[in-house]
Scaffold this motif. Structure first.
Motif, short mmCIF file in Angstrom:
data_model
loop_
_atom_site.label_atom_id
_atom_site.label_comp_id
_atom_site.label_asym_id
_atom_site.label_seq_id
_atom_site.Cartn_x
_atom_site.Cartn_y
_atom_site.Cartn_z
N ARG A 65 -3.24 9.95 -1.28
CA ARG A 65 -2.27 9.51 -2.29
C ARG A 65 -2.46 8.01 -2.49
O ARG A 65 -2.66 7.28 -1.52
CB ARG A 65 -0.82 9.77 -1.85
CG ARG A 65 -0.46 11.23 -1.65
CD ARG A 65 1.02 11.37 -1.28
NE ARG A 65 1.37 12.72 -0.88
CZ ARG A 65 1.72 13.68 -1.72
NH1 ARG A 65 1.77 13.41 -3.02
NH2 ARG A 65 2.05 14.88 -1.29
N TYR A 66 -2.38 7.56 -3.73
CA TYR A 66 -2.51 6.14 -4.05
C TYR A 66 -1.22 5.70 -4.74
O TYR A 66 -0.95 6.08 -5.88
CB TYR A 66 -3.73 5.90 -4.95
CG TYR A 66 -5.02 6.33 -4.30
CD1 TYR A 66 -5.75 5.45 -3.51
CD2 TYR A 66 -5.50 7.64 -4.46
CE1 TYR A 66 -6.93 5.85 -2.89
CE2 TYR A 66 -6.68 8.04 -3.84
CZ TYR A 66 -7.39 7.15 -3.07
OH TYR A 66 -8.55 7.56 -2.45
N VAL A 67 -0.43 4.90 -4.02
CA VAL A 67 0.92 4.56 -4.48
C VAL A 67 0.94 3.10 -4.93
O VAL A 67 0.58 2.20 -4.16
CB VAL A 67 1.94 4.76 -3.34
CG1 VAL A 67 3.34 4.42 -3.82
CG2 VAL A 67 1.87 6.20 -2.82
N PRO A 68 1.36 2.82 -6.19
CA PRO A 68 1.44 1.43 -6.63
C PRO A 68 2.56 0.68 -5.93
O PRO A 68 3.70 1.16 -5.85
CB PRO A 68 1.72 1.56 -8.14
CG PRO A 68 2.34 2.92 -8.30
CD PRO A 68 1.75 3.79 -7.24
N VAL A 69 2.23 -0.49 -5.38
CA VAL A 69 3.21 -1.34 -4.71
C VAL A 69 2.96 -2.77 -5.19
O VAL A 69 2.09 -3.47 -4.69
CB VAL A 69 3.08 -1.28 -3.17
CG1 VAL A 69 4.12 -2.17 -2.51
CG2 VAL A 69 3.21 0.16 -2.68
N GLY A 70 3.70 -3.19 -6.20
CA GLY A 70 3.47 -4.50 -6.79
C GLY A 70 2.09 -4.57 -7.42
O GLY A 70 1.70 -3.71 -8.21
N SER A 71 1.32 -5.59 -7.04
CA SER A 71 -0.03 -5.76 -7.59
C SER A 71 -1.08 -4.99 -6.79
O SER A 71 -2.27 -5.04 -7.12
CB SER A 71 -0.41 -7.24 -7.62
OG SER A 71 -0.42 -7.77 -6.30
N LEU A 72 -0.64 -4.27 -5.74
CA LEU A 72 -1.55 -3.52 -4.87
C LEU A 72 -1.35 -2.03 -5.05
O LEU A 72 -0.43 -1.58 -5.73
CB LEU A 72 -1.29 -3.88 -3.40
CG LEU A 72 -1.38 -5.33 -2.97
CD1 LEU A 72 -0.88 -5.47 -1.54
CD2 LEU A 72 -2.82 -5.83 -3.08
N PHE A 73 -2.25 -1.27 -4.44
CA PHE A 73 -2.04 0.15 -4.25
C PHE A 73 -2.11 0.42 -2.75
O PHE A 73 -3.01 -0.06 -2.06
CB PHE A 73 -3.10 0.99 -4.97
CG PHE A 73 -2.75 1.29 -6.40
CD1 PHE A 73 -2.20 2.50 -6.76
CD2 PHE A 73 -2.97 0.34 -7.38
CE1 PHE A 73 -1.86 2.77 -8.08
CE2 PHE A 73 -2.64 0.59 -8.70
CZ PHE A 73 -2.09 1.81 -9.06
N GLU A 74 -1.13 1.14 -2.25
CA GLU A 74 -1.11 1.54 -0.86
C GLU A 74 -1.57 2.99 -0.79
O GLU A 74 -0.97 3.87 -1.41
CB GLU A 74 0.31 1.40 -0.30
CG GLU A 74 0.35 1.34 1.21
CD GLU A 74 1.71 0.89 1.71
OE1 GLU A 74 2.63 1.74 1.74
OE2 GLU A 74 1.86 -0.30 2.06
N ALA A 75 -2.64 3.23 -0.06
CA ALA A 75 -3.25 4.55 -0.02
C ALA A 75 -2.98 5.23 1.31
O ALA A 75 -3.09 4.61 2.38
CB ALA A 75 -4.75 4.45 -0.25
#
Length: 275
Positions: A65-75
């Protein structure tokens, strides 16, 4: 041909409107955090003093899963990989590396679920403790501090395809050492129809990718006294169901990691975070 060229030209002029990170996340997985899967079919070779020695076919299956967190993606990522004999198609149990007097056991590779981060430019450190939940075993990396550098390059258009290159460079340092115990350098090029990228707002675009990597010796190879490394290259594809896996990879997963096929979301939900 003229129409194709016109479309490619129109798409090329719009590339600068794209955010490279969110674009590649749409191609690599799903930019809204939905469950996605992909596979890799590659070859791995050994390089010693300029000689290239065939090692294996490398088959891998990834649930993420690739979750948008601000300017990043947390995978959130779970990966299994199999070192397969190029002639028989069976998983290799042992292998004799160049210069060794006898074969060494080839361990199984499964890592995750783990949380990792992606950005257009990312440079960060993390602690790896083999044997912790989700971590690969000490056969693949010693207890260490790892510097990870990841980046996404500007997309480009070729004919009707949009392509994006990503880079990853990891170096693991054991306590008190200024020289990395292991390193890993990876290049991937994702490709999708440019029309899919520009004409829809879908967070999940059908895509394929090419893969190239250089890796130092792993502890299980017992090659510390030999100057050399391994190289890998291959291709893969994002899939929308385990049923889309190539037959050989599906059989390997079914034999060695059936829980991932039975319940991909459940296997990924057993999430562990790195310290």
């Amino acid at each position: 041909m003229a129409t194709t060229g016109l479309r490619a030209s129109n798409h090329s002029s719009r590339v600068t409107t794209l955010d490279p990170l969110s674009t590649v996340m749409r191609m690599r997985g799903s930019a809204d955090g939905a469950l996605t899967m992909s596979y890799l079919d590659a070859v791995r070779e050994i390089v010693v003093d300029g000689d290239i020695v065939p090692f294996c076919d490398l088959k891998a299956f990834v649930v993420a899963r690739y979750v948008p967190v601000g300017s990043l993606f947390e995978a959130q990522i779970l990966e299994v990989a199999y070192y397969v004999d190029r002639k028989t198609g069976k998983q290799i149990e042992s292998f004799q590396f160049p210069g060794q007097s006898e074969p060494v056991a080839v361990p199984k590779y499964r890592t995750g679920p783990l949380t990792v981060r992606f950005a257009n430019q990312l440079d960060e450190w993390e602690t790896v403790t083999p044997g912790n939940p989700g971590e690969a075993s000490a056969d693949f990396a010693p207890p260490s501090r790892v510097r990870l550098q990841r980046s996404v390059e500007t997309p480009w258009v070729s004919r009707e395809k949009l392509l994006v290159r990503t880079n990853e460079y990891g170096r693991a340092y054991t306590s008190g050492s200024s020289k990395p115990a292991v390193f890993y350098r990876e290049w991937m090029i994702y490709e999708a129809l440019a029309e899919d990228i520009f004409s829809t707002q879908s967070p999940n675009i059908p895509a394929e990718y090419s893969y190239t990597a250089i890796s130092s010796w792993r502890p299980w190879m017992k090659m510390d006294q030999v100057s050399g490394h391994t190289t890998s290259n291959g291709r893969g594809r994002k899939i929308f169901s385990p049923a889309e896996l190539p037959h050989d990879i599906r059989q390997l997963v079914m034999q060695h990691d059936p829980d991932i096929l039975d319940d991909p979301a459940g296997a990924l939900s057993k999430l562990a975070t790195r310290g």
